[in-house]
Design an enzyme around this catalytic site. Sequence first.
Site, short mmCIF file in Angstrom:
data_model
loop_
_atom_site.label_atom_id
_atom_site.label_comp_id
_atom_site.label_asym_id
_atom_site.label_seq_id
_atom_site.Cartn_x
_atom_site.Cartn_y
_atom_site.Cartn_z
N ARG A 71 0.52 -6.05 12.86
CA ARG A 71 0.50 -4.75 14.00
C ARG A 71 -0.17 -6.68 15.58
NH1 ARG A 71 -4.10 -1.79 11.55
NH2 ARG A 71 -1.88 -0.03 10.38
N ARG A 110 0.89 -1.41 0.42
CA ARG A 110 0.20 -0.38 -0.10
C ARG A 110 0.46 1.60 0.10
NH1 ARG A 110 -5.53 -1.82 4.40
NH2 ARG A 110 -5.38 -3.97 2.64
N ARG A 163 1.86 0.32 10.50
CA ARG A 163 1.93 0.86 9.09
C ARG A 163 2.63 1.50 7.90
NH1 ARG A 163 -2.94 3.83 7.51
NH2 ARG A 163 -3.45 4.34 9.80
N SER A 193 -10.25 -6.53 9.90
CA SER A 193 -11.75 -5.80 9.22
C SER A 193 -12.51 -7.24 8.43
CB SER A 193 -11.58 -4.92 8.43
OG SER A 193 -12.89 -4.11 8.11
N GLU A 202 -6.23 -2.31 15.16
CA GLU A 202 -6.65 -2.64 13.73
C GLU A 202 -5.88 -4.06 13.80
OE1 GLU A 202 -9.19 -0.21 10.90
OE2 GLU A 202 -9.47 -1.72 10.27
#
Length: 413
Positions: free
Chosen positions: A381, A252, A267, A342, A339
């Site tokens: 994470r 990303r 991140r 999801s 997080e």
Amino acid sequence: MLDLKFIRENIELVRQAVADRGTDAPLDEIISLDTARRRQILELEDLRHARKEAARDREQADKEVGRDLRVQIKTLEDEVRSLDSQLQDLLLQVPNLPHPSIPVGKDESENPVVRMWGEARKFDFTPAPHWKLGETLGIIDFERGVKLSGSRFYVLKGLGARLQRAIISFMLELHTTKHGYQEIYPPFMVKRECMVGSGNLPKFADNLYHDEEDDLWFVPTAEVPLTNMHRDEIIMPGSLPIYYVAYTACFRREKMSAGKDTRGIKRGHQFDKVELYKFTEPDKSNDELEKMVANAEHVCQKLGLPYHTKELCTADLGFASTKSYDIEMWAPGCGEWLEVSSCSNCGDFQARRANIRYRPTPDAKPRFVHTLNGSGLALPRVLIAIMENYQQADGTILVPEVLQGYVGEKVVR
RNA sequence: GGAGGGAUCGCAUAGUGGUCUAGUGCGGCCGCCUGCUAAGCGGUUACCCUGGGAAACCGGGGUCGUGGGUUCAAAUCCCACUCCCUCCGCCA
């Protein structure tokens, strides 16, 4: 993508849904283009019918009339084609409809917590953040990551790399042997149409890495290749649901969040993830979503990491989703909820874009499937949560029991 | 990267400008028949858009890998692209 017919017949409902998400979509243009297009198609079909009749008998074929028809048909075809592609471009920009059951909200602060598990550990020393632990133990090398690839890249070394690989193996094994998913190893680069099928293009090109020369796109999540596994297919009766689990690296650009979360490994431009994916019948998809979330939570529980699960309100919902849950793990070192998963039900939104259908019974007409995706879980994470929750006063880290067999050690020191 | 070959209705194949409204075989489905078999007979067999209808159903258009073009008329001729196969080169 929404059904054009549905938009036409439920325009106010669609307008409201877009408003609830706090975005906008070119609905008025869609309606007017659609009207024009339909009018022209009727005309075009009449002309084609006339041509068919005229060419039926070769003896009586009137070349003058025929030539005239051909010219008319061609101009009209060009017009319809152009309207079609404009319409398609616009339709691809319309987000999915939020499921009626989910809370309407204006931002992520309105995501209700639906479940909590585990208790935050009490420390008799100040817990260190993972970047500190990682550097001290020599298992995360930030400087060399930057040397190799620039900011937001890091190198895992020794037991750090091994621990990450252990988590991947553990999760894949749990999902395949206990939760009924089939393991998939997909390509990490895909064609443009795959990105369109999953909903990442055309809207989110900014966040993707792209090879210009061959027009190949680096996957931002395994959701992309998994969605496209059955692109342009009609799935045979009795084959649903299909459960896939895939490990991939994810790439990303993170342009949107420049300057955010630059510390540590939370991140990065590249990270690993184990992704859960389902193709289901339409009336089963919401039940399947609950099961998928439970599968993801099971990983957290086995690892002994406290977490809570939130249901996303309309404003925080992803572009392709109708209903989503986020799972967040507590990280005592950096003092925040991370997080790690999801899970979303996309309804028939991706299925329509990617043309994925199934046949309910052997002689029934094909219908669009529903697709669901969820992280099970996102690696860096989880690694952070383990490091920070299992740290000891001397700076070493205990290896969670379920991982010890994979790591071959009980302590990272 | 170079040179050839190929892509047709689930599978296999026929079709090189006009009843192709895409044939045939296999498989599948429906029915019939037969005291027997993986037997015989008949029928059926994709998808998309669109009009009418409550529905069963009826009609129009499109799809022969994809997109253009030629022609009164294209599965068929021309151009480009994609994918697959064979050989050569390169390569973890």
